[in-house]
Design a protein around this motif. Structure first.
Motif, PDB file in Angstrom:
ATOM      1  N   THR A  76       0.829  -1.204   0.000  1.00 56.73           N
ATOM      2  CA  THR A  76       0.000   0.000   0.000  1.00 56.73           C
ATOM      3  C   THR A  76       0.863   1.254   0.000  1.00 56.73           C
ATOM      4  OG1 THR A  76      -0.017  -0.369   2.387  1.00 56.73           O
ATOM      5  CG2 THR A  76      -2.007  -0.952   1.190  1.00 56.73           C
ATOM      6  N   PRO A  77       0.267   2.394  -0.330  1.00 58.75           N
ATOM      7  CA  PRO A  77       0.977   3.666  -0.118  1.00 58.75           C
ATOM      8  C   PRO A  77       1.216   3.876   1.386  1.00 58.75           C
ATOM      9  CG  PRO A  77      -0.966   3.967  -1.513  1.00 58.75           C
ATOM     10  CD  PRO A  77      -1.053   2.589  -0.932  1.00 58.75           C
ATOM     11  N   HIS A  78       2.131   4.767   1.714  1.00 61.25           N
ATOM     12  CA  HIS A  78       2.421   4.963   3.132  1.00 61.25           C
ATOM     13  C   HIS A  78       1.181   5.486   3.858  1.00 61.25           C
ATOM     14  CE1 HIS A  78       3.531   8.907   1.324  1.00 61.25           C
ATOM     15  NE2 HIS A  78       2.959   9.378   2.398  1.00 61.25           N
ATOM     16  N   GLY A  79       1.081   5.135   5.134  1.00 62.55           N
ATOM     17  CA  GLY A  79      -0.044   5.579   5.955  1.00 62.55           C
ATOM     18  C   GLY A  79      -1.082   4.488   6.179  1.00 62.55           C
ATOM     19  N   VAL A  80      -1.266   3.612   5.223  1.00 62.40           N
ATOM     20  CA  VAL A  80      -2.324   2.599   5.342  1.00 62.40           C
ATOM     21  C   VAL A  80      -1.989   1.557   6.411  1.00 62.40           C
ATOM     22  CG1 VAL A  80      -3.624   0.817   4.113  1.00 62.40           C
ATOM     23  CG2 VAL A  80      -2.971   2.923   2.919  1.00 62.40           C
ATOM     24  N   ALA A  81      -0.749   1.094   6.407  1.00 58.19           N
ATOM     25  CA  ALA A  81      -0.383   0.074   7.390  1.00 58.19           C
ATOM     26  C   ALA A  81      -0.407   0.631   8.809  1.00 58.19           C
ATOM     27  CB  ALA A  81       1.002  -0.494   7.056  1.00 58.19           C
ATOM     28  N   HIS A  82      -0.075   1.905   8.968  1.00 56.55           N
ATOM     29  CA  HIS A  82      -0.199   2.532  10.289  1.00 56.55           C
ATOM     30  C   HIS A  82      -1.573   2.274  10.887  1.00 56.55           C
ATOM     31  CE1 HIS A  82       3.057   5.893   9.593  1.00 56.55           C
ATOM     32  NE2 HIS A  82       3.586   4.727   9.874  1.00 56.55           N
ATOM     33  N   ALA A  83      -2.593   2.418  10.042  1.00 53.88           N
ATOM     34  CA  ALA A  83      -3.957   2.385  10.553  1.00 53.88           C
ATOM     35  C   ALA A  83      -4.428   0.983  10.912  1.00 53.88           C
ATOM     36  CB  ALA A  83      -4.899   3.008   9.511  1.00 53.88           C
ATOM     37  N   LEU A  84      -3.905  -0.019  10.223  1.00 52.37           N
ATOM     38  CA  LEU A  84      -4.439  -1.371  10.392  1.00 52.37           C
ATOM     39  C   LEU A  84      -3.542  -2.325  11.166  1.00 52.37           C
ATOM     40  CD1 LEU A  84      -5.955  -2.064   6.841  1.00 52.37           C
ATOM     41  CD2 LEU A  84      -7.218  -1.913   8.987  1.00 52.37           C
ATOM     42  N   ALA A  85      -2.254  -2.034  11.197  1.00 48.93           N
ATOM     43  CA  ALA A  85      -1.319  -3.033  11.719  1.00 48.93           C
ATOM     44  C   ALA A  85      -1.599  -3.406  13.175  1.00 48.93           C
ATOM     45  CB  ALA A  85       0.114  -2.535  11.561  1.00 48.93           C
ATOM     46  N   GLY A  86      -1.890  -2.400  13.989  1.00 47.00           N
ATOM     47  CA  GLY A  86      -2.065  -2.662  15.414  1.00 47.00           C
ATOM     48  C   GLY A  86      -3.162  -3.679  15.676  1.00 47.00           C
ATOM     49  N   GLU A  87      -4.300  -3.492  15.046  1.00 47.06           N
ATOM     50  CA  GLU A  87      -5.429  -4.391  15.271  1.00 47.06           C
ATOM     51  C   GLU A  87      -5.085  -5.816  14.815  1.00 47.06           C
ATOM     52  OE1 GLU A  87      -9.011  -2.865  13.662  1.00 47.06           O
ATOM     53  OE2 GLU A  87     -10.193  -4.685  14.093  1.00 47.06           O
ATOM     54  N   LEU A  88      -4.392  -5.917  13.696  1.00 49.09           N
ATOM     55  CA  LEU A  88      -4.019  -7.252  13.222  1.00 49.09           C
ATOM     56  C   LEU A  88      -3.079  -7.943  14.199  1.00 49.09           C
ATOM     57  CD1 LEU A  88      -3.508  -6.507   9.413  1.00 49.09           C
ATOM     58  CD2 LEU A  88      -5.404  -7.752  10.478  1.00 49.09           C
ATOM     59  N   LEU A  89      -2.104  -7.198  14.675  1.00 47.14           N
ATOM     60  CA  LEU A  89      -1.137  -7.788  15.611  1.00 47.14           C
ATOM     61  C   LEU A  89      -1.843  -8.262  16.873  1.00 47.14           C
ATOM     62  CD1 LEU A  89       1.853  -5.299  15.222  1.00 47.14           C
ATOM     63  CD2 LEU A  89       1.693  -7.625  14.325  1.00 47.14           C
ATOM     64  N   THR A  90      -2.791  -7.481  17.341  1.00 47.62           N
ATOM     65  CA  THR A  90      -3.555  -7.849  18.533  1.00 47.62           C
ATOM     66  C   THR A  90      -4.290  -9.181  18.327  1.00 47.62           C
ATOM     67  OG1 THR A  90      -3.854  -5.514  18.998  1.00 47.62           O
ATOM     68  CG2 THR A  90      -5.334  -7.055  20.136  1.00 47.62           C
ATOM     69  N   ALA A 117       1.835  13.147  10.334  1.00 50.81           N
ATOM     70  CA  ALA A 117       2.205  12.539  11.612  1.00 50.81           C
ATOM     71  C   ALA A 117       2.313  11.020  11.446  1.00 50.81           C
ATOM     72  CB  ALA A 117       1.150  12.872  12.669  1.00 50.81           C
ATOM     73  N   HIS A 118       3.179  10.413  12.193  1.00 48.19           N
ATOM     74  CA  HIS A 118       3.294   8.959  12.185  1.00 48.19           C
ATOM     75  C   HIS A 118       2.048   8.385  12.856  1.00 48.19           C
ATOM     76  CE1 HIS A 118       4.845   4.908  12.759  1.00 48.19           C
ATOM     77  NE2 HIS A 118       5.867   5.223  11.982  1.00 48.19           N
ATOM     78  N   GLY A 119       1.422   7.401  12.232  1.00 50.33           N
ATOM     79  CA  GLY A 119       0.136   6.921  12.713  1.00 50.33           C
ATOM     80  C   GLY A 119       0.215   5.796  13.732  1.00 50.33           C
ATOM     81  N   ALA A 120       1.381   5.284  13.999  1.00 45.26           N
ATOM     82  CA  ALA A 120       1.469   4.157  14.937  1.00 45.26           C
ATOM     83  C   ALA A 120       2.846   4.109  15.591  1.00 45.26           C
ATOM     84  CB  ALA A 120       1.179   2.843  14.207  1.00 45.26           C
ATOM     85  N   PRO A 121       3.221   5.202  16.240  1.00 49.14           N
ATOM     86  CA  PRO A 121       4.567   5.237  16.833  1.00 49.14           C
ATOM     87  C   PRO A 121       4.748   4.164  17.900  1.00 49.14           C
ATOM     88  CG  PRO A 121       3.263   7.130  17.542  1.00 49.14           C
ATOM     89  CD  PRO A 121       2.485   6.457  16.462  1.00 49.14           C
ATOM     90  N   GLU A 122       3.657   3.729  18.517  1.00 49.64           N
ATOM     91  CA  GLU A 122       3.764   2.721  19.581  1.00 49.64           C
ATOM     92  C   GLU A 122       4.235   1.379  19.064  1.00 49.64           C
ATOM     93  OE1 GLU A 122       1.068   3.917  18.277  1.00 49.64           O
ATOM     94  OE2 GLU A 122      -0.264   2.244  17.771  1.00 49.64           O
ATOM     95  N   LEU A 123       4.156   1.169  17.743  1.00 45.29           N
ATOM     96  CA  LEU A 123       4.589  -0.111  17.181  1.00 45.29           C
ATOM     97  C   LEU A 123       6.050  -0.094  16.727  1.00 45.29           C
ATOM     98  CD1 LEU A 123       1.444  -1.040  15.017  1.00 45.29           C
ATOM     99  CD2 LEU A 123       2.054  -1.880  17.289  1.00 45.29           C
TER     100      LEU A 123
END
Lengths: 344, 344, 344, 344
Positions: A76-90, A117-123
Motif C-alpha cells: 500500500t501507499p504509506h499511511g495505510v499500514a499505520h492504521a491497520l497493523a495494530g489491530e491485526l497484531l492484537t 504525523a506517524h500513525g502508529a509510533p507505539e509499534l
C-alpha cells in the motif's frame, strides 16, 4: 498451509506477490483487498494469473477477516499500514509491510520526510527491519516486519561488508542509483508514460529522496556511527531492475576486497558475489530474488566501486517480503523463490 | 559551398554527419568512403536519406580525390586517420577527426591505451582539441581537429566551471556516466543486440576505459595540475544519449554555483544551464547539438552534483564536428545545427 | 511572415507543430493556448524547445486574439474545433484542424462514432479533407482543413493506386495496422505506462475504432462506391511510427504494380515508393513527413500486400498540417519539412 | 530422474531450456554441447543461471555420451539434427528437435526452402510433429519429435477450431504476425542491434518465409485439403513474444465462435481462450507456455479475426519441447511449466 492476505493488491508489488506466491508450496492467498477494484477478479486485471488464482477477487479491506489469517502483506501507499497493523497484531496476525510505514525507527524523522504525523509510533519498538542479511535472527521472532525499500536494499548490501570491516571513510559515501520505471508504481503519471520515459535517461530527487533517511539509518547501524551519504536516483528506460554504483574511499591498507565480500556473503542464499572484474547486469536478476554484487578498485587506487543489482519488485519488495515470511514461519528461507531469472 | 568528404561513412557518426549536413546551407558532401560497402548507394543503406543524397555512393578511400576537397571528416576506427591525415594536410585539405587518433597529446599515452604505436606523432603538435567551449580561438585557425569523445564532452563541460573557478577538490572527482547503445558503434556484437541490451542496465570498463586519459587530460588543463578522477561508464537501454552525473567536494565557502555556471556559459550557443533544481533528460537533446547542465548541492552540503546530458552522436560526435567546421571556415557557429531535439 | 496560433498546445501534436515550425522560415507562432497550463512557459514544459521559443507562454484560448492571426491549428480533443472554428473563419482566419471534428462529411455518422451531436454541421460543406495526394487543388483554396488521422493517412496512401486503377476486390480490404504509443496521446493512462506498454504487443479496438469510418469514406472516394474494410489497430512498444500492412485481392490480370505505384506518386514530394522487394521501416520516417511504401505479391499470387509507414506525429498529424498550410498560403509545399528522419 | 542432454546450448532456445528445466522436478540436464564455447561454464555465459547449474560446462557434442541419455534436445541451426538423430535413436535415446529438420514431411519441400539436401529422409516417417493440441497421442509414443516453429504454433492454434469445424474459406487465409527479436536468434547481426531494431517496426520476408510451408502443412491437415495462405511476418521492438492476427471469411451461417473455441480447447492445459471482446497481450505469456486466444467478428460481419499470442521461446520453442518430453515419458504434461508469466 499458511493463510495470508494482501492489502492493496492492485499495484506492482501486489501482483508480484501473487506471481511469486503462486509458486509457493506452503502459502495460500485467502484475501486480496483494493478499495478501487472491489469485486473485480484478480485475473481479469492481471491476465498472466489466469489459471493461477481464478477464484480470487479484490475485496474491501476488512480487519476482522484479515485478522483471521496467519499473515498479512501490506502493498500500500504509506499511511495505510499505520492504521491497520495494530489491530491485526492484537489478533495474532503477523504483518509484513512493504510500504515505508515502519522503516524509520524515529517517528519524527518519518513525519519530516512523509509530511504527516506517524500513525502508529507505539509499534516502532517492535518493528523489525526486514533485511535478512543484517537482521535474520530478529526476523525469525518478529510479528511486524518493515520490508526495506528497493534502493535501500541495493545500497545497503553493497556497502555492508566495507562498513562492517571499517575499511572506508564513512563520511564520503556516494550512491549513484538507477531504477526501472516500476519503481514509480502503477499510478497513471505523465512522466511514466512510455512516450515520456522511453529513449531517455534522467536523474530525479537529486536534492533529497525519501529513501535517503532509510539508507542512512541502515548504514549508520553498520558503521555504528552517523555516515555521510550522497544519494542520487535516476530513471532508466526499462521495466524492472535497480543498479547501484557505490563509491567510497579506503582508509586503510587495502585488504583483499573480493575475499571480504565472498566471505561476508558465503552463507547468504540471495546474495551472489560475482567473480573479480565482473559487471552484473540487472537482467541477470529479472523476476528473481538475488542481489548480485561486484567490487572494483579502479587502477588499484583508494576508490572502491561496488556494483549492486536487484530486481526492484523482487529482492527490492515482494520477494524479500516472502523471504521474511519464510523466516518468520520457520520455513526454508528460499521456498517459492528458486526460479532463475528470465533472460533474455 | 564548402566541399567535404567523409572517410568511413557507414557507421553511426558517418550517417549522422550526412543527416546534419543535409540541412547545412554552406556544405556539400562530395565523397563518402567505405572499403566494405564500395559501390553501394548511401540511401540504400540508410533509407532515411532517400531524397537527400540520392547520388552519393560509397567509394574506396582515395587520398588524391579527398585531397581536392576543402575538408575531410574521419568517422573511422582509431588508426585510420593517422595514416591519411598528413597527406591531406599537405594538400591543404583540413582534417576533422572524430576518432581518438589525435585526442591525446602524448603519443606514448596513446599507445598504452590503444595497444599500438601512434601513427602520426609529428602531427600532434598542431592538432587542436575540438571542444569549442575551451579552445574556440585555436579551432578557428586549426588545420587538424581532434573532435572530443562523447563521454569526455559531457564530463568536461560539467566540471569546467568548477575547476576553472578553483572551487573543488580536484583529487576526488567522480564521473558516473550512462550511455545509449550507439556509443558502442554499429558493429555486430552480441552484447549490443536488442535481446541482450534491452531491459537491462550494467556498468562496463569499471577498471579502465579509453576515455579516461582523454577526460583526465582535459580536466588537467582546466585545473592546471593533475586531477584524480574515477570514471565508471554504464550502458543504458536506449539508442542515443549520454547522462553524466558528476560528484565533487567543495573546498571553499560555497559561491552561488548556479550563477557561476550561467555566467561561464552565457555566450555558449550549445551549452544550456537549466534553472536551479532541474534534472535534464537525455531526450531533451535527442538529435541536437546542445549540452544541458544542472548543478545541485544536496542538502546544502559540500558535495556538488552536476548533471550533464548530450546526444552522443551529435554534441558527442558529428554535431560537434560540424560546429568545429563552422568555426574553421568562418561561418556562423550554429549553421546547420539549429533544429530542436526530437521529443517525444 | 504568416502568423499562426495553436489551440491545445500541450499534447504531442501541439509540441510537434512547435518543433517543426521552429524550422519554418515563413511562419511565426504568435499564440499557443492551453486551459490547464495557462501561464506556463512552453519551454519549461518542453525543454527541447529551450532556445527556440523562449517567449512563448500557454494562454487561455481567446477567439478575438486568435481571430487576428492568419491561421489557427487545432491540436485538441474532438469537439473543441466545432465550437471555435466558425468565429475564426468569419474573421478571415484559416483553420487547420488536427482533430476529428471535420473529417467525416456526414454529421450523423460523426455523432454515431463520437457519441455527441456534431457542433458545426454548417461548416461541413466547406471543410476540405487535407490529404494532398487526393485533394491538393481543393486544399489550395480551402479556409477549413480537416487534417487526416494517422491510421487513415497510412492506409489511404497504400490503397490509393490500387483502388484508383480498379485492380482489386474492394469488398475484401484488410488493414492490419501497428502504432507507437504517442498515437494514444499524452494523457496519463495506465495502459500507456512504460511498465505496461513496453515489452508487449496487442491489438485493440478489433470490433470498431473511430478511424474506421474515416478510412472507409476516403476509400469510397477512391473506389467511387462503398468498400468493405476490416481494420485492426495494434499497439507496438515504441514512441512514434505507424506501419500499415494492407491486404487485397487482384481481380484482373495483374499489371506491373511496382510501376503503377511509382507513376502514381512520381510527383508527390512526401510519398516514397521503395524499390521492389523492400520492407520499409518506421524509423526511416522518424520525425519526417514522408510516407514510404512497398508493394508485394507473395509467390506471384493474387494477393497484394502493401507496406506503408509514416510517423504518426508528422505525416500522420503535424507535418501534414504544415504541408496543408504551405499549400493554402501558396508556399513551397515542402517548406519547413525537409529535415531527414532521425536514424538511428 | 530423466537424464537429458542439450545439443547447441548457447542460443536462446538452449538457455531457455536450462531455465525451465531448472524448475522441473523429474529432469536432470547431464550434458550441454557447443562447439564454439567448449569448456566455458554455462553460468559464466548466462549469469541468471548462477546457483542453478554451477557444474554444467559446454562440451563438444559426443554421440556416445549423448546416446547414454534418455533424451536429447536439439537447439541447433537446421542440418545438425539430421546428422546426429539417427545414431541417437538407434541407441534408444529419444530426440526432441527444436530446429526445422523434421518439421516438413516432404524432404523435397524441405530442400527447396532450406537450400540443401535433406540429411535424414529415412527418419521422416517416424518423426511426429510436436503440437500436442493436434497430435497428443502420437507424441506419447514418439521417439523423434519435431517441435513446431514459433510462428507456426501461434498461427495453427488460432485457425485450428475454425478449420476443423469447416466454417471458413480455406483459400483466403491471412496470417499477419509480429515477433520480438529473439525470434532472430542470438547471432550477431546488425539488423538485430538495439540501435537498429528498437524504436522501429517493419515487415520482413513478405515474399516468402521458411515457416510458410510448415504452417501450410499443418493447416492442410486440419482442413484435410490444401489451403491458401498469405503469411507476413514483422519484427516488433521487444525481446519476447509473438502476436498473430488471423483473418478469414466465414462460409456458413455463423455459429457461436466463442463457444466453438472454448469447447475445442476446454481440456488443453496450455491454450487459454479469453472472454469475448478480449485483446490478449504478449506480455501475459512472457516466460510462460500458454497460448492465449481471442476471437472477434468485427461489426458482426463475415470476417473472423483471431488474436493469438505466445512467448516464442516458450510455447514457440523450449516450453513446448518440454511439454512434449512430459508426454513422451508419461509425466504430468504441465510439469515444470507452471510458473505464471512475468508481468509487468
Amino acid at each position: 498451509m499458511i493463510k495470508v492476505g494482501i492489502v492493496g493488491g492492485t499495484g506492482y508489488t501486489g501482483v508480484e506477490l501473487l506471481r511469486l506466491l503462486a509458486q509457493h508450496p506452503e502459502v495460500s492467498v485467502e484475501a486480496i483487498t483494493s478499495r478501487s477494484e472491489t469485486g473485480v477478479k484478480v485475473c481479469d486485471m492481471y491476465p498472466n494469473l489466469r489459471g493461477h488464482c481464478d477464484t480470487l477477487t479484490f475485496s474491501e479491506p476488512d480487519a476482522r477477516k484479515l485478522g483471521a489469517l496467519d499473515a498479512v502483506f501490506f502493498a500500500t501507499p504509506h499511511g495505510v499500514a499505520h492504521a491497520l497493523a495494530g489491530e491485526l497484531l492484537t489478533n495474532g496476525t503477523r504483518v509484513i509491510d512493504l510500504s515505508a510505514d515502519f522503516r524509520l525507527r524515529d517517528a519524527d524523522l518519518w513525519s519530516e520526510w512523509y509530511g504527516q504525523a506517524h500513525g502508529a509510533p507505539e509499534l516502532l519498538g517492535e518493528a523489525v527491519y526486514g533485511l535478512p542479511e543484517m537482521h535474520r535472527e530478529k526476523i525469525r521472532n518478529a510479528r511486524l516486519i518493515a520490508v526495506p525499500g528497493c534502493y535501500p536494499t541495493a545500497v545497503q548490501l553493497g556497502f555492508l561488508p566495507l562498513l562492517e570491516a571499517g575499511l572506508i571513510d564513512a563520511q564520503q559515501l556516494i550512491a549513484d542509483c538507477k531504477s526501472g520505471v516500476t519503481g514509480a508504481g502503477r499510478g497513471a503519471k505523465v512522466g511514466s508514460l512510455l512516450a515520456e520515459a522511453s529513449e531517455s535517461f534522467k536523474a530525479y530527487g537529486a536534492s533529497g529522496h525519501r529513501h535517503l533517511p532509510e539508507i542512512r539509518q541502515g548504514l549508520n547501524d553498520m558503521q555504528q556511527s552517523p555516515v555521510g551519504l550522497t544519494f542520487v536516483p535516476h530513471l532508466t528506460p526499462m521495466i524492472r531492475g535497480i543498479h547501484a554504483t557505490l563509491y567510497s574511499q579506503l582508509t586503510t591498507e587495502a585488504d583483499d576486497l573480493q575475499t571480504l565480500f565472498e566471505q561476508r556473503y558465503a552463507n547468504e542464499p540471495f546474495v551472489d558475489v560475482m567473480p573479480a572484474g565482473s559487471h552484473p547486469e540487472t537482467r541477470s536478476v529479472k523476476g528473481n530474488n538475488t542481489c548480485r554484487l561486484a567490487v572494483h578498485r579502479p587502477a588499484g587506487g583508494n576508490t572502491v566501486v561496488v556494483l549492486s543489482v536487484i530486481d526492484n519488485l523482487v529482492k527490492g519488495a515482494s520477494g524479500q517480503a516472502i523471504q521474511n515470511l519464510n523466516l518468520m514461519f520457520g520455513l526454508d528461507e528460499t521456498l517459492g523463490l528458486n526460479a532463475p531469472a528470465l533472460m533474455p
